[in-house]
Design a protein around this motif. Structure first.
Motif, PDB file in Angstrom:
ATOM      1  N   TYR A 362      40.527  -3.914   4.167  1.00  0.00           N
ATOM      2  CA  TYR A 362      41.101  -4.177   5.349  1.00  0.00           C
ATOM      3  C   TYR A 362      42.629  -4.252   5.492  1.00  0.00           C
ATOM      4  N   ARG A 366      45.452  -2.080   7.193  1.00  0.00           N
ATOM      5  CA  ARG A 366      46.579  -2.835   7.836  1.00  0.00           C
ATOM      6  C   ARG A 366      47.932  -2.411   7.507  1.00  0.00           C
ATOM      7  N   GLU A 369      48.435   1.169   8.418  1.00  0.00           N
ATOM      8  CA  GLU A 369      49.015   1.020   9.938  1.00  0.00           C
ATOM      9  C   GLU A 369      50.466   0.822  10.216  1.00  0.00           C
ATOM     10  N   SER A 392      35.887   4.283  14.766  1.00  0.00           N
ATOM     11  CA  SER A 392      37.189   4.440  15.825  1.00  0.00           C
ATOM     12  C   SER A 392      37.528   2.878  15.902  1.00  0.00           C
ATOM     13  N   ASN A 393      36.731   2.018  15.667  1.00  0.00           N
ATOM     14  CA  ASN A 393      37.183   0.630  15.588  1.00  0.00           C
ATOM     15  C   ASN A 393      37.902   0.159  14.292  1.00  0.00           C
ATOM     16  N   ARG A 396      41.373  -1.177  14.271  1.00  0.00           N
ATOM     17  CA  ARG A 396      41.240  -2.663  14.959  1.00  0.00           C
ATOM     18  C   ARG A 396      40.818  -4.010  14.471  1.00  0.00           C
ATOM     19  N   GLU A 397      39.804  -3.487  13.379  1.00  0.00           N
ATOM     20  CA  GLU A 397      39.229  -4.599  12.723  1.00  0.00           C
ATOM     21  C   GLU A 397      40.254  -4.711  11.615  1.00  0.00           C
ATOM     22  N   ASN A 399      43.179  -4.840  11.695  1.00  0.00           N
ATOM     23  CA  ASN A 399      44.473  -5.533  12.229  1.00  0.00           C
ATOM     24  C   ASN A 399      44.065  -7.056  12.372  1.00  0.00           C
ATOM     25  N   LEU A 400      42.733  -7.450  12.503  1.00  0.00           N
ATOM     26  CA  LEU A 400      42.346  -8.787  12.587  1.00  0.00           C
ATOM     27  C   LEU A 400      41.858  -9.369  11.442  1.00  0.00           C
ATOM     28  N   GLU A 541      33.605  -5.487  17.614  1.00  0.00           N
ATOM     29  CA  GLU A 541      34.293  -5.135  18.649  1.00  0.00           C
ATOM     30  C   GLU A 541      34.102  -6.111  19.701  1.00  0.00           C
ATOM     31  N   ILE A 544      35.779  -9.441  18.606  1.00  0.00           N
ATOM     32  CA  ILE A 544      37.525  -9.311  18.609  1.00  0.00           C
ATOM     33  C   ILE A 544      37.818  -9.385  20.136  1.00  0.00           C
ATOM     34  N   THR A 545      37.082  -9.172  21.080  1.00  0.00           N
ATOM     35  CA  THR A 545      37.516  -9.101  22.589  1.00  0.00           C
ATOM     36  C   THR A 545      37.436 -10.585  22.888  1.00  0.00           C
TER      37      THR A 545
END
Length: 855
Positions: A362, A366, A369, A392-393, A396-397, A399-400, A541, A544-545
């Motif tokens: 991860y 990051r 990115e 696709s996520n 995004r994962e 990033n967290l 997902e 994270i929301t």
């Protein structure tokens, strides 16, 4: 004297020379005696030469015959080799190693072949456990060597068993050990780099042994294990020279191919020259004699090949120790069930390593990115990624969860979002807990132990190259906080010991600060319905929301739970079958009209109106109850029967006895069949349909019983200034507490409760019958216990009446329960402060009076 140097080629020449001396020289008595001594010396020298020459000829003959597998004679109990008796196809079936003539000539050999010595009586227990656990993970192949009459057990038909002809299961297994090594060389000598001799009570970490062996040159002779010279009683009695040793057999012995090549042709010779009854000692002697190498002289081998001296109690307790984590092999594991336990723990360590690897990936994503944003010309083509929601996520994962370790990576938006630090010393101090000074909880202590162990392993990773080691002593103090998004943070002041053992030796105490962070890796759900696994979606997902809001996470989890149940038609069928399972609810009752009326209203709302498949057994005690109470009880029941036409769904069993809960539950259990599901409940409980579903899911016939942890209300007069709580299902620290030490509410199958001996019906009065039953389930071998907090199972507050006739132990339990149900520490403190009377002065006077009495 010079002419005596050539006398020993032939005996005739030696005698001729002696006669020549006697004939040509005058021999005095002194000279005659000297001559006799010299003659005796050279005669002994000649005999030794003849014996040595004969032995060399015999060894060369053995070497030639063993290389083609032609041991036919039986000398000193040494049986025929079974290399000719076992066909090559049988070898393939036993060890799953295919015959390949090209592979014999190839230098690209497999890494490891493991030979496990066992016996017929251990095949279905120890051998099967080894094969089911680490035996299937080794970087090579494994075979089990037993007596010639051994057969595969029924519970392990695929066990790779090699019966050694002419070998029995007697102890010591010297013949079995040497013939096993000979068999390994003759059939697999050209296929593997390393050969491991193991017992059936050793656990081997496959990943670690692979890393260890790949770091060593296998083309050279090696004899690897924990070196030994015998215990204190045996020291000097094993016929070992001052520079000789042996590898202890229990933790395992590793031989390189070159070593096995040198000793395999001399197996018969080694068996004919045994000095002790110890198999590992004789193996070491054989290796020393023919391979000319000792066992590894290294102190480190004591931790790599770890032997626990606790005997049958070894590895039955805590496995989170540095000895277990450092070891490649663990010995002895006498109970085969403990082999599975150790294996499960090692699998957990692998999961932990994979999670750490996931975090590292991860962080790499990051970083990639961030570089992409700085250099758009090197951006990643998203079209090359598979068209899947997970990918696709992915960024995004990252990033967290891919943020670098930093105590300041979380930025609160306001004062309420700040996570406070707790002080850790001998106790833990917190301003966010109702008990500001309390004992360190078990989960936090375990977490600290894990963190410290990992940190020390990283610090000492290159200690051997640096010639120093750093040992942990204690945590002087520290700070701890839990961020539900990123993980726990630690600031620790630790006391260490610096030990330098290379060059100028020194030992110095060192004090250091450690800033540590444990990173969460996301949340995943794995749902199982009646041993059928449901394909659960990754929840990253959803988490994270709105991840900063706890209630959002709970809502997402709840929604995903129902999504899982609807993920496929097959799983929906399984879920429907479980939801229709009959629950036999057993309720002991004696009086308590108000509580019983509330209970039946809950039963009506949850079970009757929802058409739940539930059968209620009411065990009604008539003694000490008036006829009026009995009549009103029947009226409540008949009212429900008439309105819902459910006469068969509510059954009454009347007993002309004094109330005894254990006897009531035993009577209720006798009303159902062996494979029926039972749920024991109290009249002071309220519940929902979720409770019924959890009972059906968490209770498995022959495998698991369910002891839910119920939420117990505080006294509503203290919490709400009212006689009843406005919302029984409102769960927080001010409204009640989780009754962790309560075991009265539980679900099981009748067959399972019969297996453990059922209830002790001799127990009367308040308490103990539930603890007694729980302890029986704990001691059962085949049943596991599930303890889980159930937010839909609420115990309504009532005053606990403690009978003074109870024994002291149960009376104290009753008083403690009564005390805990009054209110929270915060509420009781406010109550004390609100009293105008100086209650503290009153308490001090009582304490002073008690001290005077004790004096």
């Amino acid at each position: 004297m010079a002419y005596f140097t050539y006398v020993y080629p032939r005996r005739q020449t030696f005698i001729q020379k002696i006669n020549s001396v006697r004939k040509h020289h005058h021999v005095t008595p002194i000279n005659r005696r000297l001559l006799q001594i010299i003659c005796g010396f050279f005669a002994g020298l000649f005999i030794a030469y003849v014996i040595l020459k004969h032995r060399r000829s015999f060894n060369s003959t053995c070497r030639r015959t063993s290389s083609i597998g032609q041991f036919k004679e039986n000398v000193n109990g040494f049986g025929d080799s079974n290399s000719e008796d076992i066909a090559e196809n049988d070898v393939e079936d036993i060890t799953h190693v295919k015959k390949d003539s090209e592979q014999r000539k190839s230098i690209n050999r497999s890494l490891l072949f493991v030979g496990v010595m066992t016996a017929q009586k251990y095949l279905e227990t120890r051998a099967a456990a080894v094969y089911d656990t680490w035996g299937k993970e080794i970087p090579g192949k494994i075979a089990f060597f037993s007596s010639g009459v051994s057969v595969k057990p029924i519970n392990a038909p695929h066990l790779p068993l090699v019966p050694l002809k002419g070998v029995d299961d007697s102890y010591p297994p010297q013949k079995k050990s040497f013939l096993m090594l000979q068999y390994m060389w003759e059939h697999f000598g050209n296929k593997y780099e390393w050969f491991l001799r193991a017992d059936d009570d050793v656990y081997i970490r496959a990943d670690k042994i692979e890393t260890f062996l790949r770091s060593i040159n296998s083309s050279k002779p090696h004899f690897i294990g924990q070196a030994g010279r015998g215990n204190q009683e045996e020291f000097g009695l094993l016929s070992l020279e001052y520079d000789e040793n042996f590898c202890m057999g229990g933790p395992g012995i590793i031989l390189s191919r070159e070593t096995l090549k040198k000793i395999a042709p001399h197996v018969k010779n080694c068996l004919q020259n045994l000095y002790t009854t110890h198999e590992d000692v004789e193996l070491g002697r054989c290796v020393q004699r023919f391979a000319r190498i000792p066992c590894t002289w290294s102190y480190e081998m004591q931790s790599i090949f770890y032997h626990n001296f606790s005997g049958s109690f070894a590895f039955t307790g805590n496995l989170k120790t540095k000895e277990v984590h450092r070891a490649i092999t663990l010995h002895p594991i006498k109970q085969h069930k403990h082999m599975y336990r150790v294996h499960h723990y090692m699998q957990g360590l692998k999961i932990h390593d994979l999670q750490q690897r996931k975090i590292s990936l991860y962080r790499d994503l990051r970083l990639m990115e961030e570089l992409r944003r700085l250099h758009p010309e090197f951006s990643i083509n998203k079209d090359v990624l598979p068209a899947d929601n997970y990918y696709s996520n992915l960024f995004r994962e990252a990033n967290l969860f891919g943020m670098q370790p930093d105590l300041n990576k979380y930025h609160p938006r306001n004062e309420d979002d700040v996570f406070t630090w707790d002080l850790i010393s001998r106790s833990i101090y917190s301003n966010m807990n109702l008990n500001p000074r309390r004992k360190i909880e078990a989960y936090l202590r375990e977490g600290l132990d894990d963190v410290i162990r990992e940190v020390m392993d990283n610090i000492n990773l290159f200690s051997r190259e640096r010639g120093r080691v750093i040992e942990f002593q204690q945590i002087l103090y520290g700070y701890y906080r839990l961020n539900p998004l990123y993980g726990p943070d630690y600031i620790l002041d630790v006391l260490l010991t610096f030990k330098k053992y290379r060059g100028k030796k020194m030992t110095v105490p060192v004090r250091r600060h450690a800033y540590l962070q444990q990173q969460f890796t996301g949340l995943e759900v794995r749902e199982i319905f009646e041993s059928t696994e449901v394909n659960a979606k990754n929840l990253t997902e959803e988490i994270i929301t709105n991840s900063r809001k706890t209630y959002s996470t709970e809502i997402q989890l709840k929604n995903v739970y129902f999504d899982i149940a609807k993920s496929s038609s097959d799983n929906e069928v399984v879920k429907n079958e479980i939801s229709r399972k009959l629950i036999n609810m057993v309720l002991p009752l004696s009086g308590k009209l108000e509580a019983f009326s509330r209970f039946m209203k809950t039963y009506e709302e949850v079970c009757l109106k929802q058409n739940e498949n539930v059968l209620l057994f009411i065990i009604l005690f008539l003694k000490n109850n008036s006829d009026m109470v009995y009549d009103k009880t029947l009226k409540i029941i008949n009212n429900l029967r008439s309105r819902y036409l459910v006469k068969r769904s509510i059954k009454i069993i009347s007993l002309e006895e004094k109330f005894a809960r254990a006897k009531a539950l035993d009577y209720g259990m006798k009303q159902v069949n062996a494979n029926d599901l039972l749920f024991f409940i109290d009249v002071d409980m309220v519940w929902t349909t979720d409770t019924l579903q959890r009972i059906r899911l968490n209770t498995v016939l022959g495998k698991m019983v369910y002891f839910p942890i119920v939420f117990s209300e505080f006294d509503p007069t203290i919490v709400y200034r009212s006689h009843i709580s406005p919302n029984h299902f409102l769960i927080n620290e001010e409204n009640g507490y989780w009754r962790i030490f309560g075991f009265g509410i539980m679900s099981t199958y009748k067959a399972d409760i019969n297996k453990i001996g059922g209830f002790d019906t001799s127990i009367t009065g308040w308490g103990k019958e539930d603890v007694d039953l729980f302890e029986k389930f704990v001691l059962s071998k085949n049943l596991s216990i599930l303890r889980s907090a159930d937010p839909s199972l609420i115990h309504i507050f009532h005053i606990v009446d403690c009978d003074s006739s109870l024994d002291l132990n149960r009376l104290n339990m009753c008083h403690n329960t009564r005390t805990e149900t009054y209110g929270s520490v915060y509420q009781l403190a406010n109550l004390i402060y609100s009293i105008k009377t100086n209650i503290f002065q009153f308490a001090r006077s009582k304490i002073h009076q008690a001290d005077l009495i004790n004096r």
